[in-house]
Design a protein around this motif. Structure first.
Motif, PDB file in Angstrom:
ATOM      1  N   GLY A   1      40.293   6.013  78.334  1.00  0.00           N
ATOM      2  CA  GLY A   1      40.736   4.813  77.629  1.00  0.00           C
ATOM      3  C   GLY A   1      41.740   3.981  78.407  1.00  0.00           C
ATOM      4  O   GLY A   1      42.281   3.015  77.890  1.00  0.00           O
TER       5      GLY A   1
ATOM      6  N   TYR B   1      50.340   1.176  77.265  1.00  0.00           N
ATOM      7  CA  TYR B   1      50.033   1.087  75.834  1.00  0.00           C
ATOM      8  C   TYR B   1      49.045   2.148  75.368  1.00  0.00           C
ATOM      9  O   TYR B   1      48.463   2.039  74.293  1.00  0.00           O
ATOM     10  CB  TYR B   1      49.555  -0.336  75.496  1.00  0.00           C
ATOM     11  N   ARG B   2      48.868   3.181  76.187  1.00  0.00           N
ATOM     12  CA  ARG B   2      48.115   4.351  75.749  1.00  0.00           C
ATOM     13  C   ARG B   2      49.147   5.429  75.466  1.00  0.00           C
ATOM     14  O   ARG B   2      49.917   5.820  76.367  1.00  0.00           O
ATOM     15  CB  ARG B   2      47.148   4.803  76.853  1.00  0.00           C
ATOM     16  N   PRO B   3      49.220   5.921  74.206  1.00  0.00           N
ATOM     17  CA  PRO B   3      50.334   6.768  73.801  1.00  0.00           C
ATOM     18  C   PRO B   3      50.613   8.004  74.669  1.00  0.00           C
ATOM     19  O   PRO B   3      51.750   8.384  74.827  1.00  0.00           O
ATOM     20  CB  PRO B   3      49.953   7.177  72.376  1.00  0.00           C
TER      21      PRO B   3
ATOM     22  N   ASN C   1      47.384  -2.939  78.664  1.00  0.00           N
ATOM     23  CA  ASN C   1      46.893  -3.993  77.762  1.00  0.00           C
ATOM     24  C   ASN C   1      46.608  -3.416  76.393  1.00  0.00           C
ATOM     25  O   ASN C   1      46.507  -2.194  76.237  1.00  0.00           O
ATOM     26  CB  ASN C   1      45.631  -4.639  78.344  1.00  0.00           C
ATOM     27  N   ILE C   2      46.486  -4.286  75.388  1.00  0.00           N
ATOM     28  CA  ILE C   2      46.059  -3.819  74.065  1.00  0.00           C
ATOM     29  C   ILE C   2      44.756  -4.514  73.662  1.00  0.00           C
ATOM     30  O   ILE C   2      44.549  -4.875  72.505  1.00  0.00           O
ATOM     31  CB  ILE C   2      47.155  -4.001  72.981  1.00  0.00           C
ATOM     32  N   GLY C   3      43.871  -4.696  74.629  1.00  0.00           N
ATOM     33  CA  GLY C   3      42.570  -5.285  74.326  1.00  0.00           C
ATOM     34  C   GLY C   3      42.670  -6.769  74.035  1.00  0.00           C
ATOM     35  O   GLY C   3      43.477  -7.484  74.648  1.00  0.00           O
TER      36      GLY C   3
ATOM     37  N   GLU D   1      43.988  -8.475  71.819  1.00  0.00           N
ATOM     38  CA  GLU D   1      45.253  -9.029  71.318  1.00  0.00           C
ATOM     39  C   GLU D   1      46.351  -9.093  72.392  1.00  0.00           C
ATOM     40  O   GLU D   1      47.509  -9.389  72.097  1.00  0.00           O
ATOM     41  CB  GLU D   1      45.751  -8.216  70.112  1.00  0.00           C
TER      42      GLU D   1
ATOM     43  N   THR E   1      53.303 -11.517  77.215  1.00  0.00           N
ATOM     44  CA  THR E   1      54.490 -10.664  77.021  1.00  0.00           C
ATOM     45  C   THR E   1      54.144  -9.186  77.169  1.00  0.00           C
ATOM     46  O   THR E   1      54.908  -8.412  77.750  1.00  0.00           O
ATOM     47  CB  THR E   1      55.090 -10.916  75.626  1.00  0.00           C
ATOM     48  N   TYR E   2      53.005  -8.784  76.627  1.00  0.00           N
ATOM     49  CA  TYR E   2      52.594  -7.385  76.764  1.00  0.00           C
ATOM     50  C   TYR E   2      52.466  -7.007  78.241  1.00  0.00           C
ATOM     51  O   TYR E   2      52.866  -5.924  78.651  1.00  0.00           O
ATOM     52  CB  TYR E   2      51.270  -7.133  76.036  1.00  0.00           C
TER      53      TYR E   2
ATOM     54  N   ASN F   1      56.014  -6.940  79.836  1.00  0.00           N
ATOM     55  CA  ASN F   1      56.797  -5.785  79.403  1.00  0.00           C
ATOM     56  C   ASN F   1      56.358  -4.481  80.052  1.00  0.00           C
ATOM     57  O   ASN F   1      57.046  -3.469  79.937  1.00  0.00           O
ATOM     58  CB  ASN F   1      56.734  -5.635  77.878  1.00  0.00           C
TER      59      ASN F   1
END
Lengths: 233, 355
Positions: free
Chosen positions: A21, A138-140, A171-173, A175, A179-180, A183
């Motif tokens: 992922g 952003y992958r936990p 990335n979060i896809g 969305e 800023t993402y 950061n």
């Protein structure tokens, strides 16, 4: 739409590995297109033996239309999960010796899925390789540089090969905002420092803020990668 | 900026369970659910919990029974064939009035079927997941974020009414990656009654608790079932969930749940753009079934169209809910094949022409 390649491999085999992922397949597909554009003879091998649905084989038509050779597992995207890799894969190591312009991208399964590389280790080492470790803040399970490094070492253990570069694909896809990406720049830098490996590039899943990022961070290399695994919903 | 992360549905289910106080997971690998157990294996030791890969699905569900009997939040997950194996244990848990969470990330059946997404376990989840007079509280989320939101609710309802709860997902939801916000999901907190029935040690202060599904006297067994059905009635009254879209003026109301409802939403927007009045009722709980919403829609809608990834298992529930006052037709694909929004639009047009 696709950016110039941010990374020119100096070896014929280019392995793309990482946490599942983390975006390995999207990075592989984008690199295949960019390297083809830069004049390389590109082969994309789907070596993923762990992921049942979203995989490089999904992009087969796009690859074909761009003159990129694809090698997929025999049962990819069928109704069974038999992780069998065809004999055709051996051809890439022959090409590596014969054709100085050839690049073969090996899109590897996440985490322990990298064990599939072990079977080709001697041939990969003989041909020469670069190995990109793709990571996302952003992958936990890889949300810190040290957690990502742990994952990197796990993959090296399973593949019996060494990573040569890191790729920051935070990335979060759909969305994702600028800023993402911003950061997560420290995350990429820290991972590079901790691992002692250079950052190949920072990939960005949206084209619209790539120019702004490039202007704001001139020392960084940003690379737009399209979401090729987007499906029906 | 909200605090979002990118997760696979399977991972998100696991993380949400841990954040809702689940410290005991027992499972067995099966595609397309395996990432849930893998995530548990990595995370549970870090939060002081237990993730155990059992020797089989049957063993896993019985470990859940044992853990739940002590009052802890326990969970198992599998995909269709594995859930069939768990059925006996699920029935025993109902008989023991034990709460737990079972996740079914459905694949194609019957038998070994295939690994692609499906909704073929609707009957199993809503009518017959195990023997005996029983229901499960069954939630059918439609996105990774909704999975996260509903895990807490599933545990809360399970604990409040002493019943197993199920998240009925499918392979597509389990495997797809979407941004999720865990903090948003945890805002809704409810009071859970103390588990005075748990076998967690008497401390020499009370009589021992016994957890059992065997009744020597038929009258006692009957009474226990009647009591349980009183609780089911309360669940029906208080815990039924659904979503409605454009039902006020709809001639055709689509009834669809889970991943399929998302494809339906695209088809509905396309139909609306062409002037066809289509609406959607999306059951979020498939047991209890949102009968009232269907009955209300039947007052104004001319017909219903059920869309599922099976051969029409929910059709009868819609017919019963609307008391057959309106025609109910079906469109679906099965065996791991997904319809496109265009396929559903074509079906809508066919029905619209027939009015």
């Amino acid at each position: 739409m696709l950016a110039k390649t941010p990374f020119i491999p100096d070896k014929p085999i280019l392995i793309v590995c990482g946490h599942f992922g983390s975006g390995k397949t999207c990075v592989s597909v984008a690199l295949a297109l960019a390297l083809k554009k830069s004049g390389k003879n590109v082969t994309l091998v789907d070596l993923d033996i762990v992921n049942p649905y979203f995989r490089a084989a999904d992009a087969a038509e796009l690859m074909k239309a761009n003159g990129i050779n694809c090698i997929n597992p025999e049962f990819a995207n069928t109704n069974v999960d038999i992780p069998s890799l065809g004999a055709e894969i051996h051809s890439v190591f022959v090409n590596a010796e014969r054709d100085p312009d050839s690049v073969t991208i090996l899109d590897v399964g996440g985490d322990s899925g990298a064990a599939a590389l072990g079977r080709y280790r001697q041939m990969i080492e003989r041909a020469g390789y670069n190995m990109l470790f793709v990571a996302s803040k952003y992958r936990p399970l890889t949300d810190t540089a040290s957690a990502a490094l742990e994952n990197l070492r796990e993959i090296e253990y399973y593949s019996r090969l060494r990573c040569t570069h890191v790729v920051n694909n935070s990335n979060i896809g759909d969305e994702t905002t600028q800023t993402y990406v911003e950061n997560a720049l420290d995350f990429g830098r820290e991972l590079s420092e901790l691992s002692g490996l250079p950052e190949a590039f920072t990939s960005v899943v949206k084209a619209d803020f790539c120019p702004a990022l490039a202007e704001k961070y001139p020392d960084k290399s940003f690379f737009f990668i399209d979401n090729t695994t987007r499906k029906l919903f | 900026m909200s605090n979002k992360v990118l997760m696979k549905g399977n991972e998100a289910l696991a993380e949400a369970a841990i954040r809702n106080g689940c410290l005991h997971f027992f499972g067995y690998p099966i595609t397309p659910q395996t990432e849930l157990a893998e995530y548990m294996a990595k995370r549970m030791p870090k939060v002081g919990g237990l993730c155990l890969q059992a020797e089989s699905e049957v063993a896993a569900i019985n470990m859940v029974l044992g853990a739940a009997a002590t009052g802890t939040r326990a969970m198992t997950s599998s995909s269709s064939p594995g859930v069939s194996l768990k059925s006996e244990g699920i029935s025993y848990m109902v008989g023991c009035d034990l709460p737990c969470l079972i996740c079914n990330v459905q694949r194609g059946g019957p038998g070994l079927g295939g690994i692609q997404p499906s909704q073929q376990d609707y009957y199993q989840a809503t009518k017959a997941n195990g023997h005996g007079d029983l229901h499960l509280y069954v939630l059918a989320p439609a996105s990774v974020q909704e999975m996260v939101n509903l895990v807490g609710r599933a545990f809360d309802v399970a604990d409040t009414y002493r019943t197993p709860a199920m998240i009925l997902a499918d392979g597509a939801l389990g495997q797809m990656m979407e941004p999720v916000d865990f903090d948003a999901a945890l805002s809704e907190k409810r009071e859970i009654p103390e588990k005075t029935w748990a076998t967690n040690g008497t401390g020499m202060k009370r009589k021992r608790n016994v957890i059992n599904s065997l009744y020597m006297n038929p009258d006692d067994l009957e009474q226990s079932i009647i009591d349980r059905f009183e609780r089911y009635k309360k669940i029906e009254e208080n815990e039924t969930l659904w979503e409605e879209l454009y039902t006020e003026d709809a001639d055709i109301v689509i009834v669809s749940y889970g991943i399929t409802s998302r494809i339906c939403k695209s088809a509905i927007e396309m139909a609306r753009a062409e002037g066809i009045k289509v609406g959607l009722i999306r059951p979020i709980t498939v047991w209890p079934y949102p009968k009232a919403a269907i009955a209300k829609a039947a007052e104004t809608a001319k017909q219903f169209l059920v869309v599922e990834l099976n051969m029409g298992q929910m059709v009868d529930d819609v017919k019963v809910a609307c008391e057959c006052r309106r025609p109910v037709s079906f469109f679906g694909r099965t065996g791991g094949v997904l319809p496109t929004a265009d396929d559903i639009l074509a079906e809508i047009k066919k029905l619209n022409g027939g009015l």
